[in-house]
Write a protein that holds these residues in place. Structure first.
Motif, PDB file in Angstrom:
ATOM      1  N   GLU A  95     -13.944  45.320  28.730  1.00 54.23           N
ATOM      2  CA  GLU A  95     -13.355  44.230  28.530  1.00 54.23           C
ATOM      3  C   GLU A  95     -13.633  43.237  29.818  1.00 54.23           C
ATOM      4  O   GLU A  95     -12.976  43.513  30.631  1.00 54.23           O
ATOM      5  CB  GLU A  95     -12.080  44.175  27.797  1.00 54.23           C
ATOM      6  CG  GLU A  95     -11.585  42.767  27.384  1.00 54.23           C
ATOM      7  CD  GLU A  95     -10.361  42.707  27.018  1.00 54.23           C
ATOM      8  OE1 GLU A  95     -10.047  42.520  25.672  1.00 54.23           O
ATOM      9  OE2 GLU A  95      -9.170  43.152  27.447  1.00 54.23           O
ATOM     10  N   LYS A  96     -14.033  41.862  29.539  1.00 58.89           N
ATOM     11  CA  LYS A  96     -14.255  41.074  30.625  1.00 58.89           C
ATOM     12  C   LYS A  96     -12.914  40.335  30.733  1.00 58.89           C
ATOM     13  O   LYS A  96     -12.650  39.366  29.687  1.00 58.89           O
ATOM     14  CB  LYS A  96     -15.556  39.985  30.830  1.00 58.89           C
ATOM     15  CG  LYS A  96     -16.591  41.282  30.727  1.00 58.89           C
ATOM     16  CD  LYS A  96     -18.179  40.418  30.741  1.00 58.89           C
ATOM     17  CE  LYS A  96     -19.180  41.430  30.852  1.00 58.89           C
ATOM     18  NZ  LYS A  96     -20.429  40.912  30.966  1.00 58.89           N
ATOM     19  N   ILE A 156     -11.986  45.594  14.318  1.00 60.73           N
ATOM     20  CA  ILE A 156     -11.417  44.321  14.757  1.00 60.73           C
ATOM     21  C   ILE A 156     -11.711  43.683  16.026  1.00 60.73           C
ATOM     22  O   ILE A 156     -11.155  42.821  16.524  1.00 60.73           O
ATOM     23  CB  ILE A 156      -9.757  44.176  14.274  1.00 60.73           C
ATOM     24  CG1 ILE A 156      -9.287  45.464  15.171  1.00 60.73           C
ATOM     25  CG2 ILE A 156      -9.579  44.562  12.997  1.00 60.73           C
ATOM     26  CD1 ILE A 156      -7.887  45.423  15.351  1.00 60.73           C
ATOM     27  N   LEU A 157     -12.716  44.394  16.636  1.00 60.07           N
ATOM     28  CA  LEU A 157     -13.069  44.270  18.010  1.00 60.07           C
ATOM     29  C   LEU A 157     -13.736  42.791  18.101  1.00 60.07           C
ATOM     30  O   LEU A 157     -14.425  42.115  17.411  1.00 60.07           O
ATOM     31  CB  LEU A 157     -14.134  45.243  18.379  1.00 60.07           C
ATOM     32  CG  LEU A 157     -14.193  45.459  19.861  1.00 60.07           C
ATOM     33  CD1 LEU A 157     -12.982  45.539  20.440  1.00 60.07           C
ATOM     34  CD2 LEU A 157     -15.354  46.485  20.203  1.00 60.07           C
ATOM     35  N   THR A 158     -13.153  42.181  18.801  1.00 59.75           N
ATOM     36  CA  THR A 158     -13.638  40.455  19.276  1.00 59.75           C
ATOM     37  C   THR A 158     -14.978  40.277  20.063  1.00 59.75           C
ATOM     38  O   THR A 158     -15.614  39.331  19.617  1.00 59.75           O
ATOM     39  CB  THR A 158     -12.728  39.551  19.987  1.00 59.75           C
ATOM     40  OG1 THR A 158     -12.317  40.058  21.005  1.00 59.75           O
ATOM     41  CG2 THR A 158     -11.376  39.721  18.997  1.00 59.75           C
ATOM     42  N   ILE A 159     -15.397  41.344  20.644  1.00 62.66           N
ATOM     43  CA  ILE A 159     -16.686  41.353  21.566  1.00 62.66           C
ATOM     44  C   ILE A 159     -17.646  41.853  20.657  1.00 62.66           C
ATOM     45  O   ILE A 159     -17.585  42.599  19.558  1.00 62.66           O
ATOM     46  CB  ILE A 159     -16.631  41.723  22.825  1.00 62.66           C
ATOM     47  CG1 ILE A 159     -16.077  43.268  22.890  1.00 62.66           C
ATOM     48  CG2 ILE A 159     -15.650  40.957  23.655  1.00 62.66           C
ATOM     49  CD1 ILE A 159     -16.072  44.159  24.103  1.00 62.66           C
ATOM     50  N   ASP A 160     -18.797  41.599  21.301  1.00 67.49           N
ATOM     51  CA  ASP A 160     -20.239  42.241  20.371  1.00 67.49           C
ATOM     52  C   ASP A 160     -19.954  43.660  20.280  1.00 67.49           C
ATOM     53  O   ASP A 160     -19.959  44.344  21.470  1.00 67.49           O
ATOM     54  CB  ASP A 160     -21.415  41.846  21.408  1.00 67.49           C
ATOM     55  CG  ASP A 160     -22.622  42.251  20.659  1.00 67.49           C
ATOM     56  OD1 ASP A 160     -22.582  42.608  19.521  1.00 67.49           O
ATOM     57  OD2 ASP A 160     -23.715  42.647  21.454  1.00 67.49           O
ATOM     58  N   LYS A 161     -20.229  44.072  19.221  1.00 74.03           N
ATOM     59  CA  LYS A 161     -19.733  45.655  18.965  1.00 74.03           C
ATOM     60  C   LYS A 161     -20.959  46.381  19.494  1.00 74.03           C
ATOM     61  O   LYS A 161     -20.507  47.491  19.921  1.00 74.03           O
ATOM     62  CB  LYS A 161     -19.589  45.971  17.463  1.00 74.03           C
ATOM     63  CG  LYS A 161     -18.322  45.223  16.891  1.00 74.03           C
ATOM     64  CD  LYS A 161     -18.121  45.721  15.442  1.00 74.03           C
ATOM     65  CE  LYS A 161     -16.904  45.297  14.786  1.00 74.03           C
ATOM     66  NZ  LYS A 161     -16.983  43.771  14.454  1.00 74.03           N
TER      67      LYS A 161
END
Length: 129
Positions: A91-92, A108-113
């Motif tokens: 995670e950045k 429910i991941l907010t970044i590109d899966k």
């Protein structure tokens, strides 16, 4: 010839996996954190009785090994550790900082899966190397 070629390929693939992790300290910290989780889940065990041989008088010979200091404990703790690292992704935090986080729910991941799964394979490979 074939063995030396196979050996070179395995060496280069190991180095290429190790170099794909930008921040090796953060990756090692994530692996250590997962190992600490395994240690906290560990249940107390009895000593290992390695007295299997009998002498001429019928007495058992061998050692009794403390489980906490045994190779069996190390193997059990490390077995499956790298597969569990596939639950982690990068995670950045900001433009200069990144952190390995454990993902409980990939849906429910907010970044590109797809990118997150690639990072999880990277850290799993890094753990194995």
């Amino acid at each position: 010839m074939a063995r030396s070629l196979l050996w070179l390929v395995s060496i280069f693939s190991t180095f290429s996996i190790a170099y794909c992790i930008d921040d090796k300290c953060a990756a090692c910290n994530a692996v250590a954190a997962e190992l600490e989780i395994q240690l906290s889940k560990e249940k107390p065990r009895n000593h290992l009785d390695m007295r299997h041989r009998l002498d001429s008088k019928g007495q058992r010979q061998g050692k009794v090994i403390d489980y906490r200091m045994s190779e069996l404990r190390a193997v059990e703790l490390l077995d499956g550790l790298c597969e569990k690292m596939q639950d982690y992704t990068l995670e950045k935090i900001d433009s200069s900082r990144q952190e390995w986080i454990k993902v409980d729910n990939w849906d429910i991941l907010t970044i590109d899966k797809q990118e997150a799964k690639a990072y999880s394979k990277d850290i799993s490979s890094y753990c194995g190397s």
